[in-house]
Design an enzyme around this catalytic site. Sequence first.
Site, PDB file in Angstrom:
ATOM      1  N   HIS A   1       0.823  -1.208   0.000  1.00 59.88           N
ATOM      2  CA  HIS A   1       0.000   0.000   0.000  1.00 59.88           C
ATOM      3  C   HIS A   1       0.856   1.258   0.000  1.00 59.88           C
ATOM      4  O   HIS A   1       1.887   1.326   0.660  1.00 59.88           O
ATOM      5  CB  HIS A   1      -0.867   0.060   1.259  1.00 59.88           C
TER       6      HIS A   1
ATOM      7  N   ASN B   1       8.461  -3.861   3.001  1.00 61.56           N
ATOM      8  CA  ASN B   1       7.061  -3.609   3.334  1.00 61.56           C
ATOM      9  C   ASN B   1       6.717  -4.000   4.765  1.00 61.56           C
ATOM     10  O   ASN B   1       5.973  -3.292   5.450  1.00 61.56           O
ATOM     11  CB  ASN B   1       6.168  -4.370   2.351  1.00 61.56           C
TER      12      ASN B   1
ATOM     13  N   ASP C   1      14.541  17.839  -0.854  1.00 66.62           N
ATOM     14  CA  ASP C   1      15.343  18.245  -2.010  1.00 66.62           C
ATOM     15  C   ASP C   1      15.928  17.034  -2.730  1.00 66.62           C
ATOM     16  O   ASP C   1      15.930  16.965  -3.964  1.00 66.62           O
ATOM     17  CB  ASP C   1      16.484  19.166  -1.566  1.00 66.62           C
TER      18      ASP C   1
ATOM     19  N   GLU D   1      13.271  15.248  -4.629  1.00 66.46           N
ATOM     20  CA  GLU D   1      12.926  15.979  -5.850  1.00 66.46           C
ATOM     21  C   GLU D   1      13.944  15.699  -6.952  1.00 66.46           C
ATOM     22  O   GLU D   1      13.587  15.525  -8.126  1.00 66.46           O
ATOM     23  CB  GLU D   1      12.835  17.473  -5.560  1.00 66.46           C
TER      24      GLU D   1
ATOM     25  N   PHE E   1       7.683  18.826  -4.905  1.00 69.60           N
ATOM     26  CA  PHE E   1       6.888  18.576  -3.704  1.00 69.60           C
ATOM     27  C   PHE E   1       6.620  19.881  -2.947  1.00 69.60           C
ATOM     28  O   PHE E   1       7.415  20.816  -3.003  1.00 69.60           O
ATOM     29  CB  PHE E   1       7.605  17.584  -2.792  1.00 69.60           C
TER      30      PHE E   1
ATOM     31  N   GLN F   1       9.897  26.631   1.629  1.00 67.68           N
ATOM     32  CA  GLN F   1      10.368  25.392   0.994  1.00 67.68           C
ATOM     33  C   GLN F   1      11.890  25.296   1.062  1.00 67.68           C
ATOM     34  O   GLN F   1      12.438  24.214   1.332  1.00 67.68           O
ATOM     35  CB  GLN F   1       9.940  25.347  -0.473  1.00 67.68           C
TER      36      GLN F   1
ATOM     37  N   GLU G   1      12.732  21.883   2.987  1.00 65.40           N
ATOM     38  CA  GLU G   1      13.047  20.814   2.037  1.00 65.40           C
ATOM     39  C   GLU G   1      14.524  20.447   2.052  1.00 65.40           C
ATOM     40  O   GLU G   1      14.914  19.410   1.514  1.00 65.40           O
ATOM     41  CB  GLU G   1      12.622  21.217   0.623  1.00 65.40           C
TER      42      GLU G   1
END
Length: 470
Positions: free
Chosen positions: A119, A150, A242, A245, A252, A261, A265
């Site tokens: 999920h 997971n 960062d 990204e 984001f 940000q 970030e």
Amino acid sequence: MKDRRLITLLALFVLGFVGASLVQPTQAKTVSSDNLVLGNPSGAVASSSYPTNYLIQRNQYALSYHRDNGIANWVSWHLDSGDIGSVSRSDFQTDTSLPSGWYRVATGDYSGSGYDRGHMTPSGDRTATTADNQATFYMTNIIPQAPDNNQGPWVDLETYARELVSAGNELYIISGGAGSRGTIASGKVRIPNSTWKIIVVLSQGSNDLSRVSNNTRVIAINMPNVQGIRDNDWRDYLTTVDALESLTGYNFLSNVSTNIQNVIEARVDGSTTPIPTAVPTSGTNPTATPVRTATPTPSTGCTSSRLFFSEYVEGSSNNKALELYNNTGASVSLSGYSIQLYANGSTSASSSVNLSGSVANGATYVIANASASSSVQNLANITSSVANFNGNDALVLTYNGTVVDSFGQVGNDPGSSGWGGTTTDRTLRRKATISAGDTNRSDSFTPSSTWDSYSLDTFSGLGNHSVSCP
């Protein structure tokens, strides 16, 4: 008598109304508009004209779906106490809402693959109603996750997030998978190389976007999608927004003020100051680097100009693999990189492979023997005959024909036990203090000076490396 009854009924009504107004209201359950409050990371659009960036919005989450990969690019959701109840887990189900003509991943597509149906928005985050929980079981919310990922640190982080909610917080969460370890379902479903998550933590309140500040806690993790990490702490995979990204290409928290940000970030959760960003290259955004053993792993300020060998596996039978590490401070194209195998002291290469694709800063690239066990192949980016080496064979990494690293000594055969008696039936990992390759392929080779040695068939570190300069 009628008047007395009417007065009594009115009194009961008033008391009931007043009593109800004194009851503390429960937190409202998340609705569709909440899930993208902080932004749409890829600018996804709810149109079949965008099959690789198709927006699906539900009350329970929003996601960008990639038709050709059979999984979401990212999933975004809001979590507060109103979303958590006690309903039972539902059953996995095909998402029939996908546009006509698109392949719809079935629950059986994961059967026998060795991967969990993992999920993104967890079942445990949507237990207020049966309908909420059922929505998390659509296969568009599922990606292939290694069981140890997971069922280990990934689920531990999910549990921790709900503990934050129980402590009076609300969360904005974005999650997804990066890179590729191959496919399942006859190529219809991509297996991510790593799983990542971003959690923005706010105290319970309203007008959430306006409450995000330089002091807002942001948790970012990037976890290798492999076996062997079940008992690891999720904090081992802390990184920065960062860095994620840079890894994914998404923007984001785009609705948050740019000035804010730039602070939140670039900061690793638990640190007090932002991590300095790398110098941007043309056409890219500045990227900060993670600081713990995640995928990608940290850059330390002692960067190298090229990739280098970071792990060597000379295991039993065909369990052989090589790992490359990117310590350059930026994403690297593999175009121009080649690996050559020099067998038994020869000065002529018996096998070679030209590499393709790219490697994110701080990430690894694994080349395995095509006949290696699944424990090795599941960690590989590619298979190649260049990984058909023995402990007395030399390996050379070149870039546009120039040697950038070497393992062993070309032209020298050390015998069946290998160099220093440690390159046969062993796993070797580059010492963390080594930040660049050995560019002289003909110099003497003493493994113990630059490599740590591990026992036969040790694969636990393959696909994950870090550098820590003195």
